[in-house]
Design a protein around this motif. Structure first.
Motif, PDB file in Angstrom:
ATOM      1  N   LYS B   7       0.833  -1.211   0.000  1.00 56.32           N
ATOM      2  CA  LYS B   7       0.000   0.000   0.000  1.00 56.32           C
ATOM      3  C   LYS B   7       0.867   1.261   0.000  1.00 56.32           C
ATOM      4  CE  LYS B   7      -4.285  -1.736   1.908  1.00 56.32           C
ATOM      5  NZ  LYS B   7      -5.166  -1.833   3.059  1.00 56.32           N
ATOM      6  N   LYS B  10       2.061   1.916  -3.409  1.00 58.58           N
ATOM      7  CA  LYS B  10       0.968   2.431  -4.269  1.00 58.58           C
ATOM      8  C   LYS B  10       0.716   3.913  -3.999  1.00 58.58           C
ATOM      9  CE  LYS B  10      -1.325  -1.950  -4.973  1.00 58.58           C
ATOM     10  NZ  LYS B  10      -1.981  -2.997  -4.227  1.00 58.58           N
ATOM     11  N   ILE B  11       0.731   4.267  -2.723  1.00 57.90           N
ATOM     12  CA  ILE B  11       0.509   5.682  -2.380  1.00 57.90           C
ATOM     13  C   ILE B  11       1.694   6.522  -2.870  1.00 57.90           C
ATOM     14  CG2 ILE B  11       0.216   7.308  -0.465  1.00 57.90           C
ATOM     15  CD1 ILE B  11      -0.947   4.814   1.072  1.00 57.90           C
ATOM     16  N   TRP B  14       1.313   7.062  -6.467  1.00 56.90           N
ATOM     17  CA  TRP B  14       0.203   7.992  -6.674  1.00 56.90           C
ATOM     18  C   TRP B  14       0.646   9.431  -6.397  1.00 56.90           C
ATOM     19  CZ3 TRP B  14      -4.561   8.622  -8.562  1.00 56.90           C
ATOM     20  CH2 TRP B  14      -5.354   9.642  -8.064  1.00 56.90           C
ATOM     21  N   GLU B  15       1.368   9.614  -5.288  1.00 57.82           N
ATOM     22  CA  GLU B  15       1.838  10.957  -4.940  1.00 57.82           C
ATOM     23  C   GLU B  15       2.791  11.490  -6.006  1.00 57.82           C
ATOM     24  OE1 GLU B  15       1.195  13.130  -2.454  1.00 57.82           O
ATOM     25  OE2 GLU B  15      -0.386  11.811  -1.732  1.00 57.82           O
ATOM     26  N   ARG B  17       2.896  10.611  -9.220  1.00 56.56           N
ATOM     27  CA  ARG B  17       2.135  10.915 -10.453  1.00 56.56           C
ATOM     28  C   ARG B  17       1.264  12.142 -10.282  1.00 56.56           C
ATOM     29  NH1 ARG B  17      -1.544   7.029 -12.937  1.00 56.56           N
ATOM     30  NH2 ARG B  17      -2.106   6.504 -10.822  1.00 56.56           N
ATOM     31  N   ARG B  18       0.809  12.345  -9.037  1.00 55.47           N
ATOM     32  CA  ARG B  18      -0.077  13.474  -8.767  1.00 55.47           C
ATOM     33  C   ARG B  18       0.566  14.798  -9.139  1.00 55.47           C
ATOM     34  NH1 ARG B  18      -2.002  14.528  -2.740  1.00 55.47           N
ATOM     35  NH2 ARG B  18      -3.165  16.392  -3.232  1.00 55.47           N
ATOM     36  N   VAL B 206     -10.702  14.303   1.229  1.00 52.46           N
ATOM     37  CA  VAL B 206     -10.340  12.952   0.810  1.00 52.46           C
ATOM     38  C   VAL B 206     -10.020  12.080   2.025  1.00 52.46           C
ATOM     39  CG1 VAL B 206      -8.734  11.638  -0.635  1.00 52.46           C
ATOM     40  CG2 VAL B 206      -9.356  13.934  -1.285  1.00 52.46           C
ATOM     41  N   LEU B 210     -10.091   7.648   2.908  1.00 55.53           N
ATOM     42  CA  LEU B 210      -8.796   6.958   2.831  1.00 55.53           C
ATOM     43  C   LEU B 210      -8.408   6.342   4.175  1.00 55.53           C
ATOM     44  CD1 LEU B 210      -6.462   9.094   0.556  1.00 55.53           C
ATOM     45  CD2 LEU B 210      -7.723   7.040   0.014  1.00 55.53           C
ATOM     46  N   LEU B 211      -8.792   7.015   5.261  1.00 52.62           N
ATOM     47  CA  LEU B 211      -8.390   6.508   6.576  1.00 52.62           C
ATOM     48  C   LEU B 211      -9.111   5.220   6.957  1.00 52.62           C
ATOM     49  CD1 LEU B 211      -8.007   9.800   8.632  1.00 52.62           C
ATOM     50  CD2 LEU B 211      -6.216   8.183   8.035  1.00 52.62           C
ATOM     51  N   THR B 212     -10.171   4.875   6.217  1.00 52.07           N
ATOM     52  CA  THR B 212     -10.803   3.577   6.469  1.00 52.07           C
ATOM     53  C   THR B 212     -10.184   2.487   5.593  1.00 52.07           C
ATOM     54  OG1 THR B 212     -12.541   3.982   4.844  1.00 52.07           O
ATOM     55  CG2 THR B 212     -13.001   4.623   7.117  1.00 52.07           C
ATOM     56  N   ILE B 213      -9.305   2.885   4.674  1.00 51.15           N
ATOM     57  CA  ILE B 213      -8.658   1.902   3.796  1.00 51.15           C
ATOM     58  C   ILE B 213      -7.206   1.673   4.220  1.00 51.15           C
ATOM     59  CG2 ILE B 213      -8.189   1.275   1.400  1.00 51.15           C
ATOM     60  CD1 ILE B 213     -10.177   3.394   0.519  1.00 51.15           C
ATOM     61  N   ILE B 214      -6.551   2.755   4.631  1.00 52.65           N
ATOM     62  CA  ILE B 214      -5.135   2.666   4.986  1.00 52.65           C
ATOM     63  C   ILE B 214      -4.923   3.304   6.355  1.00 52.65           C
ATOM     64  CG2 ILE B 214      -4.089   2.597   2.693  1.00 52.65           C
ATOM     65  CD1 ILE B 214      -4.000   5.613   2.732  1.00 52.65           C
ATOM     66  N   TRP B 219      -0.180   5.879   5.037  1.00 50.27           N
ATOM     67  CA  TRP B 219      -0.456   7.036   4.189  1.00 50.27           C
ATOM     68  C   TRP B 219       0.723   8.010   4.219  1.00 50.27           C
ATOM     69  CZ3 TRP B 219      -5.363  10.603   4.964  1.00 50.27           C
ATOM     70  CH2 TRP B 219      -5.542  11.368   3.817  1.00 50.27           C
TER      71      TRP B 219
END
Lengths: 315, 398
Positions: B7, B10-11, B14-15, B17-18, B206, B210-214, B219
């Motif tokens: 995870k 992945k983050i 994502w950061e 690419r963001r 956001v 997100l805090l319920t996923i990671i 994060w």
């Protein structure tokens, strides 16, 4: 997946946001949390998904395999009240990111994203950044992000807000489908007409406390103990004649030939009708059931008045 | 928890690419190429547009002087006494200047109006006339030699086994300065992007989903890695840019091409120090950014500049790598990720100093990550308001 909440309480500095709430939601059920703003619905939900901790009480989750010590992110979906996605990224980027974090592999995620976008008529806009979408369309993308991993437990805080009636129906259909597939759905909403059609059970909250809970029939029985009848007759005459009767609590004129008559709950109506009919002839009569909306408004109003009285007395 | 769990990676991606936008990157590269081309070709460009001035020179007491060389943008022809007499009353439009050299080796410039180019001519004439004055003195050849040559000063270096590269002080301090600039670019990139990343997420709501996923730590770790990649990208970019300019400038200069010699150990060690330092600074920025709700209205943004202070201080000692202050700053974790690479590039650093510095940096990174995670966990759930200083202190203490 089943949820068993027992005597849950959450206090903030000066406010008890959730006060001794208990409820049970079973697999294949849709459970609605109702109440005005600040009633404690979101606080209850945030404890359920682990964002905050309860001060008292317990939350137990179980499924067919038995008790689950805690929810994993793959098990459940949560649509928060305060929600948003990355505004400068496209719909597909946002959904892909959430799907990956939820543990979906890329091909399955792409397949699900395509299906959902097609369902909500957003396929042609999938490369657009979120900020270019209307509030309603952003809401739809939010819902897709929430449900993308097809979880067993779905928790939605205000899923209908910002949606037009057509899209509200779309969401209704999605939730009905989840229920039919045995998923557990817990939602909070202000759209009483939708909840009345959708929810199997509900909890009406105010100031953190439970005012009523159970099926709609059970809530109605609790919140509407007096029997109200819809009677076709000469309404003005009926009010004058029946208004004096000891078994009649209230006669309200709805139209010249229609009255709503509230009857003392302890009176046997089978004996009452012939007597009333002698004074004012009745063309028809039927029990009047208040809708959830009226029940909600009446109950919240009564509860607020009661709270004010308590405050006055304590002052 | 691994810093690069599934995870987290992945983050991190994502950061990265963001904030990585191909269009903007290409525009930046295009602009840099244009700047590079203009800066390297500036001599030729200015020569094309340089103005030329015409004038005449007259020596009142010499028949054929002929050995004065005017600045290159001024052309002087010899003038006759008749012409000069005429020009004294009326300077023609075809001439910008008439230089009259007097018998006492002084000169008068007759011009239409005052202008910048006249100062070059004045200086040039002063030097020329000074040599004429000296020549007029009746000096022996020995005296002339003494007057023309500067006294010799010999540099006696006590340390005999110094690496040859370390003796090239000027070039090495430039390299140290260059490293410092690169690291500053990396740190400032992290500062800007981390603040933007976290405050935008709070404002765009956001966070709760997100805090319920990671977990907050996953994060934050993902953010640190992703933003650090951006910092490194910015450093590589600025390095390539300056490197290209140096190469091109050298190819146009009279000294010919320059050569780069890399010691693999110095390169690897410097990279490790820079990477750990950026991770530590970005961890700190992540924790602190989470306590800021709106950077436009928060007074806390300026506090985030405090950790950048040691970096600025490092610039003042980068050219004396063996000084006491430079040695201390290369060991302290707040500045070692800048000073140690700068010292490694310029001088021999004792092994124990490298080891101690690295150990302290690693320990500080671990500590900072833990503190930042507590701060991030507390701060990220505040939106619409900011945690108080007391809340922040309690979070830091754990």
């Amino acid at each position: 997946m089943n949820i068993q909440i027992t005597n849950l309480t959450k206090r903030y500095k000066t406010v008890t946001a959730v006060d001794n709430i208990s409820l049970t939601v079973n697999s294949g059920e849709i459970y609605a949390l109702l109440g005005p703003n600040g009633a404690g619905k979101s606080s209850l939900v945030r404890m359920l998904v682990g964002l905050t901790q309860a001060d008292e009480g317990s939350i137990e989750i179980s499924d067919a395999s038995g008790h689950r010590p805690q929810l994993s992110p793959e098990d459940f979906a949560y649509l928060p009240e305060d929600r948003g996605l990355y505004q400068d990224r496209t719909i597909v980027d946002n959904l892909g990111f959430i799907a990956e974090l939820r543990g979906l592999d890329k091909s399955l995620a792409q397949q699900r994203i395509d299906q959902w976008l097609d369902y909500f008529d957003l396929t042609e806009r999938k490369k657009e950044p979120m900020r270019q979408l209307s509030k309603g369309n952003q809401q739809k993308v939010q819902l897709i992000a929430t449900l993308i991993h097809d979880p067993d437990l779905v928790i939605l805080d205000e899923p209908f807000s910002g949606l037009d009636p057509v899209n509200q129906e779309h969401v209704m259909n999605v939730l009905t489908d989840l229920k039919q597939r045995g998923k557990t759905v817990l939602l909070s909403a202000h759209q009483m007409a939708l909840v009345e059609r959708l929810a199997d059970k509900m909890l009406l909250m105010s100031h953190g406390r439970a005012l009523a809970q159970g099926t709609l029939a059970k809530i109605r029985a609790k919140l509407q103990p007096q029997r109200v009848y819809r009677i076709e007759c000469d309404a003005e005459v009926a009010r004058n004649q029946w208004g004096q009767h000891e078994a009649i609590v209230d006669v309200s004129v709805v139209d010249t030939d229609l009255a709503h008559v509230t009857v003392d709950p302890y009176v046997d109506v089978q004996h009452l009708w012939p007597e009333l009919n002698q004074h004012v002839p009745m063309r028809s009569f039927s029990p009047l059931q208040l809708g959830l909306h009226e029940l909600y408004l009446n109950t919240i109003e009564q509860n607020n008045n009661k709270s004010k009285d308590v405050q006055h007395e304590s002052a | 928890m691994s810093l690069l769990s599934s995870k987290v990676s992945k983050i991190a991606w994502w950061e990265f690419r963001r904030f990585f936008k191909w269009k903007q990157e290409l525009i930046s590269i295009g602009l840099l190429v244009v700047i590079m081309a203009v800066s390297t070709g500036w001599g030729a460009i200015s020569a094309v547009f340089e103005e030329q001035y015409n004038g005449a020179i007259y020596f009142e007491q010499r028949a054929n002087p002929g050995d004065y060389e005017a600045p290159k943008d001024i052309t002087l022809r010899d003038a006759g006494s008749m012409e000069v007499e005429k020009w004294k009353s009326q300077l023609p439009e075809t001439l910008d200047v008439v230089v009259i050299v007097h018998p006492d080796n002084t000169a008068t410039l007759r011009v239409h109006k005052r202008d910048d180019w006249q100062s070059d001519l004045t200086n040039s004439l002063q030097n020329y006339l000074q040599t004429l004055r000296v020549a007029g003195l009746e000096l022996t050849d020995e005296q002339r030699t003494v007057l023309d040559s500067k006294p010799e000063v010999t540099l006696d270096i006590a340390q005999v086994d110094v690496d040859e590269s370390a003796t090239d002080d000027e070039g090495s301090s430039e390299l140290g300065m260059f490293l410092g600039i690169g690291i500053s670019v990396g740190v400032f990139t992290g500062f800007g992007l981390m603040m933007m990343s976290i405050t935008a997420e709070k404002q765009q709501r956001v966070t709760e989903q997100l805090l319920t996923i990671i977990s907050p730590r996953e994060w934050m770790d993902g953010k640190i890695v992703g933003i650090t990649l951006h910092s490194l990208k910015a450093m590589v970019f600025i390095g390539l840019f300056f490197g290209a300019i140096a190469l091109l400038a050298a190819s146009f200069s009279s000294e010919g091409s320059i050569s780069f010699t890399f010691d693999p150990f110095v390169v690897i060690a410097s990279f490790v120090f820079v990477l750990l330092g950026l991770l530590m600074i970005n961890a700190m920025l992540a924790g602190f950014s989470a306590t800021i709700d709106d950077p436009n209205h928060s007074s806390r943004s300026s506090f985030m500049l405090i950790p950048l202070l040691p970096i600025f201080l490092s610039f003042s000692v980068v050219d004396s790598p063996d000084g006491t202050l430079a040695q201390i700053m290369s060991i302290l974790p707040v500045s070692s990720f800048m000073m140690m690479p700068a010292r490694l590039a310029q001088t021999d650093v004792a092994w124990w100093q490298i080891g101690l510095s690295l150990a302290l940096l690693v320990v500080s990174l671990i500590w900072m990550r833990n503190v930042a995670a507590r701060l991030f966990t507390m701060g990220i759930q505040f939106y619409g308001k900011e945690p108080s200083w007391k809340d922040i202190w309690n979070a830091i203490r754990g």
